[in-house]
Motif scaffolding. Structure first.
Motif, PDB file in Angstrom:
ATOM      1  N   ASN A 194       0.801  -1.224   0.000  1.00 23.36           N
ATOM      2  CA  ASN A 194       0.000   0.000   0.000  1.00 23.36           C
ATOM      3  C   ASN A 194       0.833   1.272   0.000  1.00 23.36           C
ATOM      4  OD1 ASN A 194       0.293   1.116   2.927  1.00 23.36           O
ATOM      5  ND2 ASN A 194      -0.155  -1.063   3.219  1.00 23.36           N
ATOM      6  N   GLU A 195       2.168   1.155   0.130  1.00 24.57           N
ATOM      7  CA  GLU A 195       3.038   2.331   0.144  1.00 24.57           C
ATOM      8  C   GLU A 195       3.389   2.816  -1.263  1.00 24.57           C
ATOM      9  OE1 GLU A 195       6.347   2.208   3.008  1.00 24.57           O
ATOM     10  OE2 GLU A 195       5.466   0.345   3.786  1.00 24.57           O
ATOM     11  N   PHE A 196       3.092   2.029  -2.275  1.00 22.49           N
ATOM     12  CA  PHE A 196       3.458   2.363  -3.652  1.00 22.49           C
ATOM     13  C   PHE A 196       2.230   2.770  -4.459  1.00 22.49           C
ATOM     14  CE2 PHE A 196       6.470  -0.833  -2.087  1.00 22.49           C
ATOM     15  CZ  PHE A 196       7.660  -0.141  -2.247  1.00 22.49           C
ATOM     16  N   ALA A 340      -7.169   3.423   1.331  1.00 27.87           N
ATOM     17  CA  ALA A 340      -7.458   3.068  -0.059  1.00 27.87           C
ATOM     18  C   ALA A 340      -6.138   2.976  -0.807  1.00 27.87           C
ATOM     19  CB  ALA A 340      -8.364   4.126  -0.699  1.00 27.87           C
ATOM     20  N   PRO A 341      -6.123   2.309  -1.949  1.00 28.73           N
ATOM     21  CA  PRO A 341      -4.862   2.163  -2.692  1.00 28.73           C
ATOM     22  C   PRO A 341      -4.452   3.447  -3.390  1.00 28.73           C
ATOM     23  CG  PRO A 341      -6.675   1.189  -3.921  1.00 28.73           C
ATOM     24  CD  PRO A 341      -7.237   1.580  -2.584  1.00 28.73           C
ATOM     25  N   PHE A 342      -3.146   3.619  -3.538  1.00 19.73           N
ATOM     26  CA  PHE A 342      -2.620   4.676  -4.388  1.00 19.73           C
ATOM     27  C   PHE A 342      -2.692   4.209  -5.841  1.00 19.73           C
ATOM     28  CE2 PHE A 342       0.449   5.951  -0.738  1.00 19.73           C
ATOM     29  CZ  PHE A 342      -0.518   6.772  -0.178  1.00 19.73           C
ATOM     30  N   PHE A 358      -8.598  -4.724   3.142  1.00 17.71           N
ATOM     31  CA  PHE A 358      -9.048  -3.627   4.001  1.00 17.71           C
ATOM     32  C   PHE A 358      -9.384  -2.362   3.220  1.00 17.71           C
ATOM     33  CE2 PHE A 358      -6.289  -6.507   6.274  1.00 17.71           C
ATOM     34  CZ  PHE A 358      -7.089  -6.871   7.351  1.00 17.71           C
ATOM     35  N   PHE A 359      -9.379  -2.457   1.904  1.00 21.87           N
ATOM     36  CA  PHE A 359      -9.833  -1.337   1.073  1.00 21.87           C
ATOM     37  C   PHE A 359     -11.357  -1.399   0.977  1.00 21.87           C
ATOM     38  CE2 PHE A 359      -5.608  -1.712  -1.441  1.00 21.87           C
ATOM     39  CZ  PHE A 359      -4.941  -0.924  -0.506  1.00 21.87           C
ATOM     40  N   ASP A 360     -12.005  -1.248   2.112  1.00 21.38           N
ATOM     41  CA  ASP A 360     -13.443  -1.467   2.198  1.00 21.38           C
ATOM     42  C   ASP A 360     -14.213  -0.234   2.648  1.00 21.38           C
ATOM     43  OD1 ASP A 360     -12.592  -1.324   4.813  1.00 21.38           O
ATOM     44  OD2 ASP A 360     -13.121  -3.387   5.334  1.00 21.38           O
ATOM     45  N   GLY A 361     -13.513   0.897   2.787  1.00 19.21           N
ATOM     46  CA  GLY A 361     -14.160   2.112   3.255  1.00 19.21           C
ATOM     47  C   GLY A 361     -14.453   2.117   4.734  1.00 19.21           C
ATOM     48  N   GLN A 362     -14.032   1.066   5.451  1.00 16.35           N
ATOM     49  CA  GLN A 362     -14.336   0.944   6.884  1.00 16.35           C
ATOM     50  C   GLN A 362     -13.098   1.086   7.763  1.00 16.35           C
ATOM     51  OE1 GLN A 362     -16.924  -2.429   7.862  1.00 16.35           O
ATOM     52  NE2 GLN A 362     -17.438  -2.626   5.702  1.00 16.35           N
TER      53      GLN A 362
END
Length: 402
Positions: A194-196, A340-342, A358-362
């Protein structure tokens, strides 16, 4: 020393860090569940070695010797309060059996890694090291909620390295508009998926609080009718902070540990907002990616890297060149940004669900670091995330004016 040798040494040091935490637990408490939403302690005893085996053992093509444990201890849980685990202590294996599994995993991995150091990529070794160090913090906050009589304080442990005082007056610091650098370049070395990729975000001018919101600040909110934070207890009509090994009269100049929902409610009460992830970067890393904005020689003066079990005053370290204090350390900071993802995100092929699940808006992004955050995860690109109502973590916040 070769990179692989350095990473093997780092793994050994990380093991020592987590072993020391389990040594604090009364053996009779290994089947307790200090946090209702999480596994029992016995799970974490087996999880770290199972993760390493499933990651590194498979890369080394080692034959499984206990497939049941490999599966049982493979993944943790992230339930909300409406979906609590219902297992019983009897559902778990004996602690001695788990420790035997752990010893065999370490022996097999260490032997194979020493005989064929290039058989496992540096990326996988970094994942093993940082995953374990993440759990050194996760297990610390789980242990924080274990009753005092079920854990033993180390001899060197103190509740606070700095005396507490009154809550300081906090000014709003003007941050000029400009670009914030988020994320990481692949050429800069290891990072989680998720850092990229690294990118620039234009951030309009805003003002940010010089200090994190303190217990003293939040006490005014509680007196106005808000619920008290999870880390507070009331004894004989007086508020106390629930420390790792003892309670203490509420330290008014320490940062308050709260949920995202509580932080957001406080900000609204003050007619302000929580900073976005780009705003945090703009205030913390004004000199560019990885630059803390001056005033910090590494992290030697910050409350990070297992330096303390509890917070210290928000005035305990100097501000950065913009005049903002403790953007890194003394507690993660909630942002208003949903996790959210970059652009350009690609999940790890060997761990596809690490971020994507975990990119679920929660879940909301936290930045900075806590007293129990390892040094390697204090890089500017690192992103933490939790559910907005999760009350157990070392999470602080500050407010902004847009």
């Amino acid at each position: 020393m070769t990179p692989h040798a350095q990473l093997s040494q780092a793994l050994t040091q990380a093991r020592a860090q987590t072993d020391a935490l389990f040594d604090l637990v009364d053996p009779a408490a290994l089947y307790e569940r200090p946090i209702p939403e999480r596994h029992r302690i016995i799970f974490y005893l087996g999880h770290l070695e199972a993760f390493d085996w499933n990651l590194l053992g498979r890369a080394l093509d080692l034959p499984a010797f206990h497939a049941g444990f490999d599966h049982l201890f493979s993944f943790g849980i992230d339930p909300d309060s409406s979906d609590l685990p219902t297992d019983r202590p009897a559902d778990w294996p004996a602690a001695d059996e788990v420790r035997g599994y752990n010893a065999r995993v370490r022996s097999a991995l260490d032997t194979s890694l020493s005989q064929a150091p290039g058989a496992v990529s540096e990326e996988l070794m970094h994942v093993a090291v940082e995953h374990r160090l993440m759990h050194a913090e996760t297990f610390a906050y789980i242990l924080h909620h274990l009753p005092f009589e079920q854990k033993a304080a180390p001899e060197f442990s103190t509740l606070s390295v700095t005396p507490s005082g009154p809550s300081p007056q906090t000014s709003m610091v003007e941050i000029p508009g400009g670009n914030a650098t988020l994320g990481r370049k692949h050429s800069e070395g290891f990072g989680w998926d998720n850092e990229f990729d690294q990118h620039q975000v234009d951030v309009p001018a805003f003002a940010i609080a010089q200090h994190k919101v303190t217990n003293g600040d939040y006490l005014e909110f509680v007196k106005a009718g808000a619920a008290a934070p999870h880390f507070w207890t009331c004894r004989e009509g007086q508020w106390c902070y629930h420390g790792m090994f003892q309670d203490a009269p509420l330290p008014l100049d320490w940062p308050v540990y709260v949920t995202y929902e509580q932080a957001q409610a406080y900000a609204r009460w003050r007619r302000k907002s929580l900073p976005t992830e780009p705003q945090f970067h703009r205030a913390a890393y004004a000199g560019g990616s990885g630059d803390l904005g001056g005033g910090l020689d590494g992290f030697a003066i910050e409350n990070v890297d297992f330096r303390s079990w509890d917070p210290e005053p928000v005035t305990a370290s100097p501000p950065n060149r913009l005049g903002v204090s403790q953007m890194v350390g003394n507690g993660w900071e909630w942002t208003a940004t949903r996790f959210a993802p970059f652009a350009g995100f690609q999940s790890f092929s060997f761990y596809p669900g690490y971020s994507a699940n975990f990119f679920d808006g929660q879940h909301y992004v936290l930045k900075g670091g806590s007293p129990r955050t390892a040094r390697c995860m204090l890089r500017s690109s690192f992103r933490n995330w939790f559910r907005p109502a999760y009350p157990y973590i070392y999470a602080t916040f500050r407010v902004v004016e847009n």
